[in-house]
Design a protein around this motif. Structure first.
Motif, PDB file in Angstrom:
ATOM      1  N   GLN A   1       7.123   5.126  -1.406  1.00  0.00           N
ATOM      2  CA  GLN A   1       8.224   4.649  -2.112  1.00  0.00           C
ATOM      3  C   GLN A   1       8.525   3.222  -0.934  1.00  0.00           C
ATOM      4  O   GLN A   1       8.326   3.520   0.097  1.00  0.00           O
ATOM      5  N   CYS A   2       8.767   2.169  -1.464  1.00  0.00           N
ATOM      6  CA  CYS A   2       9.219   0.921  -0.649  1.00  0.00           C
ATOM      7  C   CYS A   2      10.529   0.790  -0.438  1.00  0.00           C
ATOM      8  O   CYS A   2      11.277   1.246  -1.334  1.00  0.00           O
TER       9      CYS A   2
ATOM     10  N   TYR B   1      13.067  -2.873   0.239  1.00  0.00           N
ATOM     11  CA  TYR B   1      13.167  -3.937   0.851  1.00  0.00           C
ATOM     12  C   TYR B   1      14.764  -4.285   0.659  1.00  0.00           C
ATOM     13  O   TYR B   1      15.795  -3.515   0.436  1.00  0.00           O
TER      14      TYR B   1
ATOM     15  N   THR C   1      12.819   1.732  -3.983  1.00  0.00           N
ATOM     16  CA  THR C   1      11.934   1.653  -5.127  1.00  0.00           C
ATOM     17  C   THR C   1      11.644   2.897  -5.517  1.00  0.00           C
ATOM     18  O   THR C   1      11.612   4.032  -4.927  1.00  0.00           O
ATOM     19  N   GLY C   2      11.207   3.006  -6.818  1.00  0.00           N
ATOM     20  CA  GLY C   2      10.610   4.265  -7.343  1.00  0.00           C
ATOM     21  C   GLY C   2       9.392   4.786  -6.769  1.00  0.00           C
ATOM     22  O   GLY C   2       8.966   4.109  -6.218  1.00  0.00           O
TER      23      GLY C   2
ATOM     24  N   SER D   1       5.586   5.715  -6.549  1.00  0.00           N
ATOM     25  CA  SER D   1       4.313   5.294  -7.343  1.00  0.00           C
ATOM     26  C   SER D   1       3.371   5.639  -6.481  1.00  0.00           C
ATOM     27  O   SER D   1       3.372   6.171  -5.096  1.00  0.00           O
TER      28      SER D   1
ATOM     29  N   GLY E   1       1.803   1.117  -4.668  1.00  0.00           N
ATOM     30  CA  GLY E   1       2.938   0.979  -4.007  1.00  0.00           C
ATOM     31  C   GLY E   1       2.749   0.146  -2.873  1.00  0.00           C
ATOM     32  O   GLY E   1       3.621  -0.902  -2.695  1.00  0.00           O
TER      33      GLY E   1
ATOM     34  N   GLN F   1       2.284  -3.500  -4.120  1.00  0.00           N
ATOM     35  CA  GLN F   1       3.433  -4.175  -4.700  1.00  0.00           C
ATOM     36  C   GLN F   1       4.312  -4.582  -3.529  1.00  0.00           C
ATOM     37  O   GLN F   1       4.730  -5.746  -3.701  1.00  0.00           O
TER      38      GLN F   1
ATOM     39  N   TYR G   1       6.811  -7.905  -5.056  1.00  0.00           N
ATOM     40  CA  TYR G   1       7.007  -8.048  -6.604  1.00  0.00           C
ATOM     41  C   TYR G   1       7.088  -6.562  -6.893  1.00  0.00           C
ATOM     42  O   TYR G   1       5.983  -5.943  -6.781  1.00  0.00           O
ATOM     43  N   ILE G   2       8.092  -5.846  -7.453  1.00  0.00           N
ATOM     44  CA  ILE G   2       8.150  -4.772  -8.258  1.00  0.00           C
ATOM     45  C   ILE G   2       8.469  -4.808  -9.499  1.00  0.00           C
ATOM     46  O   ILE G   2       9.273  -5.124 -10.112  1.00  0.00           O
TER      47      ILE G   2
ATOM     48  N   ASP H   1      11.080  -2.878 -11.590  1.00  0.00           N
ATOM     49  CA  ASP H   1      12.565  -3.246 -11.377  1.00  0.00           C
ATOM     50  C   ASP H   1      12.789  -4.761 -11.847  1.00  0.00           C
ATOM     51  O   ASP H   1      13.713  -5.433 -11.792  1.00  0.00           O
TER      52      ASP H   1
END
Length: 664
Positions: A329-330, A332, A342-343, A345, A350, A353, A358-359, A362
């Protein structure tokens, strides 16, 4: 005509007042203006005013500026409390917001928030302070990796998930939510069960924090053996002591340990605990590549032994994060202002991205450029060239600096011995020194710089050497003044160079910390300052020891580009780099010096050779294979026994420099 214009404005007002209508500003001949819009348009105007308390202290220039402007608009937008604490209202008028932007010393930041950040606030530290959106979602039996820039909330996430910090869900009033309300907020998600376990004491948590001076002070005067035995709750400490090479440190005091030794000691303490949740915050700092792979293997073993355990890891070394994690999970955002989680992945997606900025899930772009690690082919430089001896009169003409075979012994009969093969350094190249800790990389740098008192061999000091040492920089921290004063004292000539400001100061974000006292800088800020001071010195050879320690992933890429762009491309000088982050080393290296032997006893520094040859030689010693990701060319660790791993071993290609797409 006037009546028609009024009818037109009325029609637009009706359109704009509808739910979901577009946000538009209507101007008719510059006389009548109507601004109205939907919820989306209003959300776009959302922004947060962040005050840096270190820069807005009583009697500071920023404090007096805000005090003069407090109440200047007739509303309580800017307020000075009885405790001389400055606050800015969230609904401050545009005039006061603009005044905040002009606050001297960049003490106040006005950060625009993305449109999807109006809800799902997990925690907020207070008015004009950092806030976190979202939360990592760990899964039992899996290793969850967290990747993000410094200051975007990774440590806050660990504090919340460990139960040390109760999330207030954005409520900074006097009535924060209780745990029952928090669990209800996460109803239906994996976090509901997780927080229930934390509240009911069904989940025990073991945390390895970041290495900091406070950790050593708390354990000062205590013996390594006693601390490890006290935490041997699983009866496996002997195994961890052997795997992490701590046998010779058992009778030492904690304050006597080096950075790498302290890191391995702290890791062993957590691995020995009998916990339900294991958290590791920057677990590979100061470790060499072999030790990083070993720590990664031990952490993964936790979930293999018990599928009910949770493991969460914060890591900036992408190769190790890739090898260690099952999911990523990232995070930013704007450092110090807000962070977004983020979600969950898969690891490869992950990380890619995050590097792309860029995600897709989202539809959010948080960086305007992509981070890549494409390296030059080793065939661009020949293996050896005929040159002349290391003489000041001839070397500038040839651009080749040869050094002879030499040896150095530190200490008495039982001291460490380093043998150096004869080699050559060229102008306009970066030579990376790779080897385990204790193999003599720093000793070789000290020899080249001429800093060893009992040195009998030649050095590069007569040509001009700029040397950035590894460590916590105690001499810099003793400087009485701010960063700007230190830069003016040490590298004043470089500050007047427009290209130095453009290529070095700006990418390393020196402007953001120039008014901070040097003694108050964090580890990452001090690292960037030390790199700046090194690059600002006029020299023929730039020696930089472990520049990635304390830097996050994005800062490492920026630092790598800055060092190579300034020293190699702009100045055309020689850069020698000690680096344990394999991703950063592969992106920087034109040639590589490999260190072999028995660490701490007797080792040999091989002559500089090409990237592919050197990496293959080094990775064969480590018994691991790497491949490059076809999207951004970052090195990835192959799982031992996998198809790709077997193929590369059979071909003797431990580091596959060319991707399958490039071969096609």
């Amino acid at each position: 005509m006037r009546q028609f214009r009024q009818q037109l404005i009325t029609v637009f007002e009706e359109m704009l007042s509808e739910e979901g209508g577009p946000g538009i500003t209507v101007v008719v001949k510059g006389k009548s203006t109507v601004t109205r819009g939907s919820k989306a348009a209003k959300e776009e105007a959302k922004r947060i005013v962040v005050i840096d308390p270190d820069k807005v202290k009583p009697n500071s220039e920023a404090f007096h500026y805000l005090k003069r402007n407090a109440g200047g608009c007739g509303k309580p937008c800017i307020q000075i409390g009885s405790d001389k604490k400055v606050t800015v209202a969230e609904d401050a008028c545009p005039v006061c917001v603009n005044r905040c932007k002009q606050c001297p010393g960049d003490a106040v930041s006005v950060v625009k928030l993305p449109t999807n950040l109006t809800t799902n606030t997990t925690h907020r530290y207070g008015p004009n302070s950092f806030k976190l959106h979202g939360l990592p979602v760990p899964r039992p039996g899996h290793v969850l990796g967290l990747l993000g820039s410094n200051g975007t909330g990774k440590s806050t996430c660990l504090d919340i998930l460990s139960g040390k910090l109760k999330p207030n869900l954005g409520n900074i009033d006097d009535n924060p939510p209780d745990w029952a309300s928090i669990i209800t907020h996460y109803r239906g998600s994996d976090l509901q069960k997780y927080f229930q376990g934390i509240v009911q004491d069904n989940l025990t948590v073991a945390v390895k924090p970041q290495l900091e001076t406070g950790l050593v002070k708390r354990l000062q005067g205590k013996q390594v053996r006693a601390l490890l035995e006290a935490r041997d709750e699983r009866g496996r400490m002997d195994e961890y002591v052997k795997e992490l090479e701590l046998e010779h440190l058992m009778d030492r005091q904690v304050e006597e340990l080096s950075g790498g030794e302290l890191q391995r000691f702290a890791t062993a303490c957590v691995l020995g605990r009998d916990a339900s949740v294991y958290m590791f915050d920057e677990v590979t700092s100061f470790l060499d590549i072999k030790q990083r792979l070993k720590v990664s293997k031990l952490i993964r073993a936790l979930v293999h032994e018990s599928p009910e355990k949770y493991v969460i890891v914060v890591e900036h070394d992408l190769a190790i994060l890739d090898a260690m994690s099952d999911y990523v999970q990232c995070l930013y955002g704007s450092p110090g202002a807000y962070g977004v989680v983020t979600g969950r992945s898969r690891v490869r997606n992950g990380i890619n991205q995050f590097l792309a900025g860029y995600i897709p899930a989202d539809n959010m772009r948080f960086r305007d450029h992509e981070l890549t690690f494409k390296v030059a082919s080793s065939d661009l430089l020949p293996e050896r060239e005929e040159g002349v001896a290391l003489e000041a009169a001839d070397s500038p003409k040839t651009g080749i600096f040869e050094y002879p075979a030499m040896s150095y012994t530190r200490g008495e009969e039982a001291g460490f011995t380093l043998h150096v093969e004869a080699g050559a350094l060229r102008e306009g190249e970066c030579v990376v020194l790779m080897g385990e800790n204790g193999t003599g990389k720093t000793t070789f740098m000290e020899m080249l710089a001429g800093n060893l008192q009992d040195q009998s061999t030649d050095s590069l000091a007569s040509f001009g050497v700029s040397y950035k040492r590894q460590g916590l920089y105690p001499k810099l921290r003793r400087f009485q003044g701010n960063v700007r004063a230190l830069l003016e004292t040490k590298i004043n000539a470089a500050l007047s160079d427009r290209l130095f400001r453009l290529l070095v100061l700006k990418p390393l974000s020196m402007d953001r910390i120039q008014d901070l006292p040097v003694a108050s800088l964090s580890g990452g800020e001090m690292q960037r300052l030390a790199i700046t001071l090194c690059l600002g010195q006029p020299a023929q050879f730039y020696l930089i020891d472990e520049p990635s320690a304390g830097l996050d992933c994005e800062q490492r890429v920026n630092a790598a580009k800055v060092m190579k762009r300034w020293v190699v491309n702009h100045l055309g000088k020689t850069l020698l780099l000690v680096e344990h982050d394999f991703v950063m080393a592969s992106a920087m290296a034109d040639r590589v010096v490999v260190y072999e032997g028995n660490p701490g006893v007797e080792c040999t520094a091989r002559a500089p050779t090409g990237v592919a040859e050197s990496f293959n030689r080094f990775l064969k010693i480590l018994d691991v294979t790497f491949r490059r990701d076809p999207t951004n060319f970052r090195p990835r660790v192959n799982k031992k026994g996998s198809r790709i791993d077997k193929e590369q071993r059979a071909n003797g290609d431990y580091y596959k420099l060319v991707t399958e797409e490039e071969e096609a």
